[in-house]
Design a protein around this motif. Sequence first.
Motif, PDB file in Angstrom:
ATOM      1  N   PHE A 125       0.886  -1.281   0.140  1.00 13.47           N
ATOM      2  CA  PHE A 125       0.139  -0.046  -0.255  1.00 13.47           C
ATOM      3  C   PHE A 125       0.820   1.279  -0.007  1.00 13.47           C
ATOM      4  N   ALA A 126       1.914   1.245   0.667  1.00 10.55           N
ATOM      5  CA  ALA A 126       2.878   2.428   0.584  1.00 10.55           C
ATOM      6  C   ALA A 126       3.341   2.680  -0.683  1.00 10.55           C
ATOM      7  N   VAL A 127       3.823   1.637  -1.400  1.00  9.07           N
ATOM      8  CA  VAL A 127       4.526   1.788  -2.796  1.00  9.07           C
ATOM      9  C   VAL A 127       3.242   2.413  -3.789  1.00  9.07           C
ATOM     10  N   ILE A 128       1.778   1.780  -3.489  1.00 14.41           N
ATOM     11  CA  ILE A 128       0.490   2.084  -4.364  1.00 14.41           C
ATOM     12  C   ILE A 128       0.536   3.675  -4.241  1.00 14.41           C
ATOM     13  N   ALA A 129       0.473   4.221  -2.902  1.00 14.34           N
ATOM     14  CA  ALA A 129       0.183   5.782  -2.536  1.00 14.34           C
ATOM     15  C   ALA A 129       1.528   6.451  -3.214  1.00 14.34           C
ATOM     16  N   CYS A 130       2.373   6.105  -3.104  1.00 18.43           N
ATOM     17  CA  CYS A 130       3.691   6.845  -3.874  1.00 18.43           C
ATOM     18  C   CYS A 130       3.532   6.984  -5.353  1.00 18.43           C
ATOM     19  N   LEU A 131       3.201   5.997  -5.876  1.00 20.59           N
ATOM     20  CA  LEU A 131       3.060   5.821  -7.231  1.00 20.59           C
ATOM     21  C   LEU A 131       1.914   6.601  -7.706  1.00 20.59           C
ATOM     22  N   SER A 132       0.965   6.452  -6.862  1.00 23.72           N
ATOM     23  CA  SER A 132      -0.582   7.536  -7.272  1.00 23.72           C
ATOM     24  C   SER A 132       0.063   8.982  -7.240  1.00 23.72           C
TER      25      SER A 132
END
Length: 608
Positions: free
Chosen positions: A397-404
């Motif tokens: 989820f941390a990677v998803i948030a950063c990529l968003s």
Amino acid sequence: MSGPVRLAIDYGATSTVAVLAWPDGRWVPVAVDGNPVMPSAAWVAENSGVWTGQQAWQAAARQPHRFVAAPERFAEQTLTVDGQQVEATTLVAATLRRVAEHAGQVAGGPVEDVRLVVPAGWGPRRRTWMRHAAHRAGLGQPHLVEAPVAVADHLVASGEQMPVGAYLAVVDIGGGAEVTVLRRGPSGFEVLATLADPDAGGDAIDRALATALAGEAEGGWAWVASVRAAKEALAQHTAITVPQTDGTAVVATTMALEQAARPVLDRVGQLTCEAVAAAELTPADLTGVYLVGGTARLPQAATMITERTGLIPQVALDPTLAAAHGAVGASPAAAGGGDVGGQEPVPQVRRVLGIAVPGFASLILITQMLLTVTRGGVYPLEWAEPAWGLLAMAAVFAVIACLSAGTILGSLAAAHNPGPTTQSLAGTVSIGILSAVSLGAATASLYAVVAAQYLKMPVGPFLRWALYPVAPIVALALIAAVVAARQRRTPPGGWSALLAFPTSSVLTAAIGIGLVQYSNTAARWPDMLVWIDLAGRVGGLLLGVGTVLALVRPWALRLVLGAPLAVITAAITAPRITGTLAGIYATAVAGWWVYRLWTRLVRAPATP
């Protein structure tokens, strides 16, 4: 986007381009004579017929007295061509008709929804004149779109960050130059000031280069065509041989082009300053300066504007088609045709949720993992068993948030560190994705280190559970960054839309894994056993649903695939199973990225 096939035509002084877009988001440039850039020139035959495009230039070599290089510059006038009276409207209509015919061949029939790009500086009379030309060409009553407004819409759809209230300058350098200052309002872009100079564009550069190569000798239209071709070729070569009409040849070099172009492009820089002043602004008030038009590719164009304003302009991804893309409501995709943003840009609220939901879910899950560690044994043989699945999900989820937030990070990098890399949308997006990947991986590593220190355990297993699940996602994101930087492809709807992972999937999966962990660690009071076990089963079911929401888009298919997968994940819910559930979800996220890259960047849809 629903509705009929749409056609946008950008009829310029020297060249005409058009884009055809379908309701499902596909697009293709309209090629005439095998080239997406059609000359606007016309040649009048003895029987009053009109030849257009490359055919007109070829005929001009034999009978130059029947040739009109730029009919648009004779708006509302009647010309005398070899003794014949010809309205400029007739010449423009011939080009528009030919473009529409080729578009109809591609679309499989006449296109009803037509948009015409017009300069922002045109008043009611010239706009009415263009409508008459379109009506004479059989285009009905097309919708007129101001060129700088269309370009601004194109930039927003491409992922450029322009909040409401932002100011920008669009510098359109084609045969001439038009500089427009706009402000983004709540309902769209409004023109604050626009200035134009027909002698500050590609035509003036062609004349200056022709004079530099052959002196004052008159070479005719064939010589003009050769010089123009040489100018375009010098974008890839340092020198090129240009044939002359007398059978000799001269060598054109990039230095000669720079010397010919400098005074013309200096005028463009001056025009930019004057337009900003006319809007009662200063260069520092602008969010950005954007170059479009065929001549925008010359490096000196950006250099002269920088010298005059102190700002570093960005060249649009496809400067020749930028206005047509914006007018047709299509976002840019792969050069040469492909997917297009028939989709609208990601709404602001949705973008915020796309960043906030996985970000908060990540923090909540790592906190839950630290507070629900299973402990046992007695000192000095105490042991602790973390819920590895929660750590893995928090990292994902941390990677998803950063990529968003990738496009936002790229825009911030461009604003604070302007340079050659951030002058283009491709460079800005690439830097944004790389920054997002670095931030996401660093956050996942930080979770691992903090958890290991808190639990006083070796950091190795924590790093493995935090980094292994996100490794495929990171690798796929890096591929997207390479595509943005090198192939200069932009996905439908822009990069923000591509990077926006489904919020519904994140929310459902986060609640699901949280309920599973609660079921595994809650105090098992006899009167609560049924409810605690039920919470675990529901959590497994929700995680299966979240997995399907990431992998499948059509709701019917989600129901068909979601039911069995949800039953399976609910059935395998048990202590020490969170790692398996997290692995399933991380695989689904990687699969989402593979599908996203394949359908939006790699595969070019076929034209119906």
